[in-house]
Each structure stands twice: as C-alpha cells, then as structure tokens.
Design a protein around this motif. Sequence first.
Motif, short mmCIF file in Angstrom:
data_model
loop_
_atom_site.label_atom_id
_atom_site.label_comp_id
_atom_site.label_asym_id
_atom_site.label_seq_id
_atom_site.Cartn_x
_atom_site.Cartn_y
_atom_site.Cartn_z
N TYR A 183 0.83 -1.21 0.00
CA TYR A 183 0.00 0.00 0.00
C TYR A 183 0.86 1.26 0.00
O TYR A 183 0.64 2.19 -0.79
N PHE A 184 1.87 1.31 0.87
CA PHE A 184 2.75 2.48 0.93
C PHE A 184 3.46 2.70 -0.42
O PHE A 184 3.53 3.82 -0.92
N LEU A 185 3.98 1.62 -0.99
CA LEU A 185 4.68 1.75 -2.27
C LEU A 185 3.74 2.21 -3.37
O LEU A 185 4.10 3.04 -4.21
N ASP A 186 2.53 1.68 -3.39
CA ASP A 186 1.55 2.10 -4.40
C ASP A 186 1.20 3.58 -4.25
O ASP A 186 1.07 4.30 -5.25
N LYS A 187 1.03 4.01 -3.02
CA LYS A 187 0.74 5.44 -2.79
C LYS A 187 1.90 6.31 -3.27
O LYS A 187 1.69 7.37 -3.89
N ASN A 188 3.12 5.87 -3.01
CA ASN A 188 4.28 6.67 -3.38
C ASN A 188 4.49 6.71 -4.89
O ASN A 188 4.79 7.79 -5.44
N THR A 189 4.36 5.57 -5.55
CA THR A 189 4.55 5.56 -7.00
C THR A 189 3.44 6.34 -7.70
O THR A 189 3.68 7.00 -8.70
N ALA A 190 2.22 6.29 -7.15
CA ALA A 190 1.12 7.08 -7.72
C ALA A 190 1.38 8.57 -7.59
O ALA A 190 0.87 9.37 -8.39
N ALA A 191 2.19 8.95 -6.60
CA ALA A 191 2.53 10.36 -6.39
C ALA A 191 3.75 10.79 -7.20
O ALA A 191 4.21 11.93 -7.05
N GLY A 192 4.29 9.88 -8.03
CA GLY A 192 5.38 10.26 -8.91
C GLY A 192 6.76 9.78 -8.50
O GLY A 192 7.75 10.14 -9.14
#
Length: 423
Positions: A183-192
């Motif tokens: 979840y954390f990685l997905d949030k971060n990659t979605a933020a660029g």
Amino acid sequence: MLQVAFIRENKELVVERLAKRNINAVEMIGDVITFDEDRRRLQAELDTTLAESNRLSKEIGNLYKSGAVEEANALKEKTSLLKDSSKELAELLNSKTEALTELLYKIPNIPNEIVPRGNSELDNEEIFAAGDVPKLHNKALPHWELAKKYDIIDFELGNKITGAGFPVYKGKGARLQRALIAYFLDKNTAAGYTEYQLPLLVNEASGIGTGQLPDKEGQMYHVTEDNLYLIPTAEVPGTNIFRDVVLGESELPVCITGYTPCFRREAGSYGAHVRGLNRLHQFDKVELIRVEHPSKSYEALDGMVDHVKDILKELKLPYRILRLCGGDTSFASALTYDFEVFSTAQDRWLEISSISNFETFQANRLKLRYKNKDGKNELAHTLNGSSLALPRVLAGILENYQTEAGIVIPDVLQSYTGFSIID
C-alpha cells in the motif's frame, strides 16, 4: 558537511544556529577557519614552488640547447631543492586537509531559522493534529498482548532465533505487514516516485555520504571482515545512488521510493517504552528520497508532509505532527517534522515518520551537484522521509482497531490483505 566557504563567510550565523543544538561551537568553528587558512597558505606556497620549478626546468632546457652547461647544472641544483620543498609542502598540505576534513565531519548541520531551541523531545512543537482517538472496550489490550492472543507476531520466537528486537510475523500478521508495504509503495509511486530495490549492506563511503558515519557508528551493525554496514534506513543506499553525480537542472527533482528492512543496534534502549513493536533492532520501512533544486526544496518538504498526511487520513489513525527542536534534530538535518500516531491502548504517542530537509549538507559529502543554466556546478538539496515505518503503524492499527470480536482491518488495506478482520 558544511562548506568551508560558508563557514568562513558566515561564522557568527553558524555559531548562532549550532547553539540551537545546544552546541558551543565558537572554538570548533575557529579551528575550522584556522585550518582552512593554513591549508590555503600551504596550497599557495606549493603552487608557487611548483611554478618556479617548472619555469627553471624550461630555462635549463634552453641553456643546454645553447651550450651553457655550467649555468644549466647550477640551476639543476636549485630545482632539486625546489622539488624537496614541494614534496614537504605537499605532505603538510595533505595532513592539514585531512585534519580539516575530520573536523568538518564532526560538525552537524545548522538548523533552519524556524527550528525552535530546545534540549529534547519535550521541547518539540506540535504544529498539527488530526483524527479521532477511538473509545476502546473495557478489555482493550496493548499490541504485544494482542499479537499473542491472535498468534500474529511471536516475540519470544524471534528472541530464540536471534535475540530481543527481532520479531517473527505469522499468518495474518505477516499478511498485514506485506499489505502495508504494498500500500505504501503504491501510494508513493502514484505520487510520482520511482520504486527502487536497494542493497541492505553499504560501504563506509555510503555511510559517510549521508552522515551516519562517523556520527552514528555505534548504532550501526558492522560486518567487520568486509567493512560493510547493515543499513539503518533506505535513505543511505537510496541517496548514495547520486554520490559523485552531476545532474542536469532539467533532471530535477529526482524522486525515488523503496522498501527495505532496516537494522539498528539501539544501544542503551530499555524499559516499558520499548516493549513489543515500539523499538526494534530489525524493522521494515518504506522511504521517500528527493534530490531538489535549492530554491524548491522547502516546497518539496511541505509536499512530502502532505503526502504522509494523506496516507494517515486513509488509514484513519489519530496522529500529530511535531517540528523538532534543535536538541532533537538529527545530525544531518536542517529541519525535521515528526509524525506520531496515538496508541490508545498504551495512552501514548508513537513516532512513525521523520521527514527532513538536509539542504546541501549531504550533497557536499556526496559531491552531488547539478549543472545550472549558466553551466556551473552547484550543490543540490536532499530530502527524505518515512512513508512509513511499519512497526508502530502496525502497533497503532492493532490497538486502535481492536474490538471485542477481533481486530478490524482499515478499509484501504482490505484489498491488499484479502481479509477484513483478525479474529
């Protein structure tokens, strides 16, 4: 590492800012300036000596060509003395440069002007708070007892295999841990942010580059035979990607994220506040790392704070943000914001993230530069932050989401875990 030129030109400012860390830096900064003056004097003498030696060598060549052998031989004796002198000057210069570098390595970053004075975490400033503290049932338990009740984390087994501070996650506990990482990685990659998988061991140069060495040497696990260190955070290998790199201005900002296990000796940690997941020797963390143009780094810092806010909003955990005082700010940081989640069962705040701007401090050690519009190399700014450190986030979820029927999984994580409750 502070730049010598900056110290020389801003002596009073450096002393004043370091006083926020409760450091009387007058003598230390005076030594830096003296060492630098000695170094520059020796460099000038060496340059003059080498220039004279080169001039005489050319003259000797011309004298031999013209047949003036005696004059040429006389000058050769002089060049021999100059070579001896230049060798001695070079040795003195190297010694003085090494002494100056060792001293600079011991000086922490100067705090930003908005960093409050203070001695410890008790003097940190709360600047934001959000989320409602849940009202738990009468039989609510701290997370270490919940972990045992639902058989999801085994602290005793970890102690058997390795020692205290190395827990074993089991069943739904392991799946919840994996869900948080994803979840954390997905949030971060979605933020660029671009995801990296990074080494868990680093060399000495990497530890020096981000400021863990020599300052935190006693807190790092050291593989002595290979002179490698287990990473205390993904900040170390992640930021060292850019050691000795010159970026184009158009390449900024650089934004990366990565998940790693982290290892810290935490020497001297003991007592009730380190029970369970509160403080570990091995723990999982997802990190944010940025390389920024100096004019945009504080805007980027604010953006990182907002990003972590959004994660905690989705997890629906009560949290607060602290601006760290000078006495609690890390060695390399100019400004740090800590996020803390409220542990209802323990009735205390648990730190879950630190987000810091290091300005040029790490970049100077790393020789991390960018080429500006005029083609000149300048030091970049580096930033990093936890997004997030898992143990205390997990502790907060277990304690704040407990019900008499079991531990409810936050809505945003259920698609990752594949279950909605630990019972």
